[in-house]
Scaffold this motif. Structure first.
Motif, PDB file in Angstrom:
ATOM      1  N   ILE A   1      -9.398  -3.807   2.079  1.00 16.16           N
ATOM      2  CA  ILE A   1      -8.744  -2.548   1.700  1.00 16.16           C
ATOM      3  C   ILE A   1      -9.051  -2.232   0.235  1.00 16.16           C
ATOM      4  CG2 ILE A   1      -6.492  -1.455   1.289  1.00 16.16           C
ATOM      5  CD1 ILE A   1      -5.533  -2.928   3.869  1.00 16.16           C
ATOM      6  N   GLN A   2      -9.033  -3.270  -0.604  1.00 15.68           N
ATOM      7  CA  GLN A   2      -9.360  -3.059  -2.013  1.00 15.68           C
ATOM      8  C   GLN A   2     -10.819  -2.605  -2.154  1.00 15.68           C
ATOM      9  OE1 GLN A   2      -7.233  -4.918  -5.208  1.00 15.68           O
ATOM     10  NE2 GLN A   2      -9.018  -6.227  -5.503  1.00 15.68           N
TER      11      GLN A   2
ATOM     12  N   SER B   1     -12.508  -0.974   0.048  1.00 16.33           N
ATOM     13  CA  SER B   1     -12.513   0.410   0.528  1.00 16.33           C
ATOM     14  C   SER B   1     -12.031   1.363  -0.559  1.00 16.33           C
ATOM     15  CB  SER B   1     -11.636   0.521   1.777  1.00 16.33           C
ATOM     16  OG  SER B   1     -11.528   1.860   2.188  1.00 16.33           O
ATOM     17  N   ALA B   2     -11.045   0.935  -1.329  1.00 15.92           N
ATOM     18  CA  ALA B   2     -10.548   1.759  -2.433  1.00 15.92           C
ATOM     19  C   ALA B   2     -11.654   1.991  -3.461  1.00 15.92           C
ATOM     20  CB  ALA B   2      -9.339   1.095  -3.091  1.00 15.92           C
ATOM     21  N   PHE B   3     -12.417   0.943  -3.764  1.00 17.50           N
ATOM     22  CA  PHE B   3     -13.520   1.096  -4.716  1.00 17.50           C
ATOM     23  C   PHE B   3     -14.544   2.112  -4.202  1.00 17.50           C
ATOM     24  CE2 PHE B   3     -12.814  -3.592  -6.089  1.00 17.50           C
ATOM     25  CZ  PHE B   3     -11.792  -3.222  -6.943  1.00 17.50           C
ATOM     26  N   LEU B   4     -14.849   2.040  -2.912  1.00 22.18           N
ATOM     27  CA  LEU B   4     -15.792   3.000  -2.321  1.00 22.18           C
ATOM     28  C   LEU B   4     -15.221   4.419  -2.332  1.00 22.18           C
ATOM     29  CD1 LEU B   4     -17.084   0.890   0.697  1.00 22.18           C
ATOM     30  CD2 LEU B   4     -18.374   1.534  -1.368  1.00 22.18           C
TER      31      LEU B   4
ATOM     32  N   GLU C   1      -5.911   8.883  -2.809  1.00 23.67           N
ATOM     33  CA  GLU C   1      -6.091   8.028  -1.633  1.00 23.67           C
ATOM     34  C   GLU C   1      -6.532   6.622  -2.058  1.00 23.67           C
ATOM     35  OE1 GLU C   1      -9.231   7.732   2.047  1.00 23.67           O
ATOM     36  OE2 GLU C   1      -8.527   9.747   1.504  1.00 23.67           O
ATOM     37  N   ALA C   2      -7.448   6.543  -3.006  1.00 29.37           N
ATOM     38  CA  ALA C   2      -7.914   5.248  -3.504  1.00 29.37           C
ATOM     39  C   ALA C   2      -6.769   4.472  -4.150  1.00 29.37           C
ATOM     40  CB  ALA C   2      -9.054   5.442  -4.503  1.00 29.37           C
ATOM     41  N   ASN C   3      -5.954   5.172  -4.926  1.00 27.12           N
ATOM     42  CA  ASN C   3      -4.814   4.505  -5.567  1.00 27.12           C
ATOM     43  C   ASN C   3      -3.822   3.981  -4.535  1.00 27.12           C
ATOM     44  OD1 ASN C   3      -5.684   4.726  -8.219  1.00 27.12           O
ATOM     45  ND2 ASN C   3      -4.800   6.762  -8.464  1.00 27.12           N
ATOM     46  N   GLU C   4      -3.624   4.732  -3.447  1.00 28.96           N
ATOM     47  CA  GLU C   4      -2.751   4.260  -2.371  1.00 28.96           C
ATOM     48  C   GLU C   4      -3.318   2.997  -1.731  1.00 28.96           C
ATOM     49  OE1 GLU C   4      -1.844   7.380   0.457  1.00 28.96           O
ATOM     50  OE2 GLU C   4      -1.286   8.756  -1.157  1.00 28.96           O
TER      51      GLU C   4
END
Length: 166
Positions: free
Chosen positions: A105-106, A108-111, A127-130
């Motif tokens: 998930i982390q 994915s946040a970077f992407l 969305e990335a911060n969530e």
């Protein structure tokens, strides 16, 4: 006489280890042998991320380049390393799988941040911060689950300052 005492002691240790708790053995190997180097690897990657975000943020291009060139490739390798950890017991394997999910998930946040920067989309930044918040919560849950399993199987864990911060 010393040789006899040593031989008797080794025999006793062998017998006790043969009657051990498999979860305890697996957990001891996990926290002492398998995870310390991976924890250091993750810390280095996350420090690179912190170097270009928050109060250290300078501009979108610097963040983008750091993510694209250094952080994401290193974090993807980190996830591969996590996935290669072999565990003997189902209880610990489940906890470790939850950690791998948090790491994914982390990642994915970077992407998502990359896509947000490419498209200048603040909604994607949210969305990335969530995703980052979700991953952090899952990582705390992982730490709590390891601590609970350790307590259930009489393993005393020593915390270091870095692991408490993550």
């Amino acid at each position: 006489m010393k040789k006899y005492i040593l031989a008797s002691f080794l025999f006793l240790v062998f017998i006790l280890s043969g009657c051990g708790d498999p979860v305890q053995d697996d957990l001891l190997d996990y926290v002492n042998e398998k995870m310390p180097s991976l924890g250091k690897e993750e810390t280095k990657i996350l420090e690179k991320y912190e170097d270009v975000t928050g109060p250290n943020y300078t501009d979108d291009q610097t963040l983008y380049d750091a993510l694209k060139v250094e952080i994401i490739p290193a974090y993807n390798q980190y996830i591969e390393d996590l996935e290669s950890v072999k565990l003997e017991t189902d209880e610990l394997r489940k906890i470790h799988e939850d950690y791998i999910e948090a790491a994914n998930i982390q990642a994915s946040a970077f992407l998502t941040i990359i896509t947000a920067l490419e498209n200048q989309d603040s909604g994607l930044i949210n969305e990335a911060n969530e995703k980052l918040n979700t991953a952090r919560k899952m990582m705390r849950d992982y730490q709590n689950a390891v601590e609970k399993l350790a307590k259930e199987h009489d393993v005393k864990l020593e915390k270091n300052k870095k692991s408490e911060e993550l």
